[in-house]
Design a protein around this motif. Structure first.
Motif, PDB file in Angstrom:
ATOM      1  N   ARG A   8       0.833  -1.219   0.000  1.00 34.19           N
ATOM      2  CA  ARG A   8       0.000   0.000   0.000  1.00 34.19           C
ATOM      3  C   ARG A   8       0.858   1.255   0.000  1.00 34.19           C
ATOM      4  O   ARG A   8       0.553   2.235  -0.681  1.00 34.19           O
ATOM      5  CB  ARG A   8      -0.935   0.004   1.202  1.00 34.19           C
ATOM      6  N   LEU A   9       1.920   1.228   0.776  1.00 35.28           N
ATOM      7  CA  LEU A   9       2.829   2.374   0.787  1.00 35.28           C
ATOM      8  C   LEU A   9       3.448   2.579  -0.593  1.00 35.28           C
ATOM      9  O   LEU A   9       3.553   3.714  -1.077  1.00 35.28           O
ATOM     10  CB  LEU A   9       3.917   2.185   1.849  1.00 35.28           C
ATOM     11  N   GLU A  10       3.847   1.489  -1.224  1.00 30.12           N
ATOM     12  CA  GLU A  10       4.443   1.561  -2.561  1.00 30.12           C
ATOM     13  C   GLU A  10       3.459   2.177  -3.557  1.00 30.12           C
ATOM     14  O   GLU A  10       3.844   3.025  -4.368  1.00 30.12           O
ATOM     15  CB  GLU A  10       4.855   0.166  -3.023  1.00 30.12           C
ATOM     16  N   GLU A  40       9.060  10.642  -0.006  1.00 31.41           N
ATOM     17  CA  GLU A  40      10.293  10.301   0.721  1.00 31.41           C
ATOM     18  C   GLU A  40       9.995   9.814   2.132  1.00 31.41           C
ATOM     19  O   GLU A  40      10.616   8.849   2.605  1.00 31.41           O
ATOM     20  CB  GLU A  40      11.228  11.505   0.756  1.00 31.41           C
ATOM     21  N   VAL A  41       9.059  10.453   2.805  1.00 29.51           N
ATOM     22  CA  VAL A  41       8.681  10.028   4.159  1.00 29.51           C
ATOM     23  C   VAL A  41       8.099   8.615   4.124  1.00 29.51           C
ATOM     24  O   VAL A  41       8.454   7.759   4.940  1.00 29.51           O
ATOM     25  CB  VAL A  41       7.684  11.030   4.787  1.00 29.51           C
ATOM     26  N   LEU A  68       2.010   9.511  -5.717  1.00 24.59           N
ATOM     27  CA  LEU A  68       2.538  10.848  -5.427  1.00 24.59           C
ATOM     28  C   LEU A  68       3.540  11.274  -6.487  1.00 24.59           C
ATOM     29  O   LEU A  68       3.493  12.400  -6.995  1.00 24.59           O
ATOM     30  CB  LEU A  68       3.198  10.869  -4.041  1.00 24.59           C
ATOM     31  N   ARG A  69       4.449  10.386  -6.835  1.00 29.70           N
ATOM     32  CA  ARG A  69       5.482  10.721  -7.821  1.00 29.70           C
ATOM     33  C   ARG A  69       4.880  10.957  -9.209  1.00 29.70           C
ATOM     34  O   ARG A  69       5.343  11.825  -9.945  1.00 29.70           O
ATOM     35  CB  ARG A  69       6.534   9.623  -7.842  1.00 29.70           C
ATOM     36  N   MET A 119       5.686  19.190  -1.834  1.00 32.12           N
ATOM     37  CA  MET A 119       4.965  18.433  -0.804  1.00 32.12           C
ATOM     38  C   MET A 119       4.780  16.984  -1.231  1.00 32.12           C
ATOM     39  O   MET A 119       4.949  16.069  -0.427  1.00 32.12           O
ATOM     40  CB  MET A 119       3.604  19.067  -0.506  1.00 32.12           C
ATOM     41  N   PHE A 120       4.470  16.754  -2.513  1.00 28.34           N
ATOM     42  CA  PHE A 120       4.322  15.382  -3.001  1.00 28.34           C
ATOM     43  C   PHE A 120       5.641  14.623  -2.898  1.00 28.34           C
ATOM     44  O   PHE A 120       5.677  13.473  -2.476  1.00 28.34           O
ATOM     45  CB  PHE A 120       3.832  15.382  -4.449  1.00 28.34           C
TER      46      PHE A 120
END
Length: 69
Positions: free
Chosen positions: A19-21, A48-49, A27-28, A42-43
């Motif tokens: 899910r994070l991926e 990165e976070v 975002l990217r 911000m994206f």
């Protein structure tokens, strides 16, 4: 009733990493779709976070950090 796979922490860390991926990729991809420099920043910062979080889940799974041993 909870299945054996539901009790396995790796089952959950793998799902969270996936899910994070997805969110990182989204975002990217959206960076190129917006014109506002602050939103682009911000994206990228958010991606990165989330990469750091994805790495933390991976380290937990592999027990590669002393905190997870």
């Amino acid at each position: 009733m909870v299945s054996d796979s539901d009790r396995d922490p790796r089952h959950h860390t793998r799902k969270m990493r996936a899910r994070l991926e997805e969110t990182i990729n989204h975002l990217r991809e959206d960076i190129d779709k917006v014109d506002e420099p602050q939103l682009k920043a911000m994206f990228e910062t958010s991606a990165e976070v989330l990469e750091g979080l994805r790495t933390a889940f991976s380290h937990y799974e592999t027990r590669s950090e002393s905190a997870w041993r």
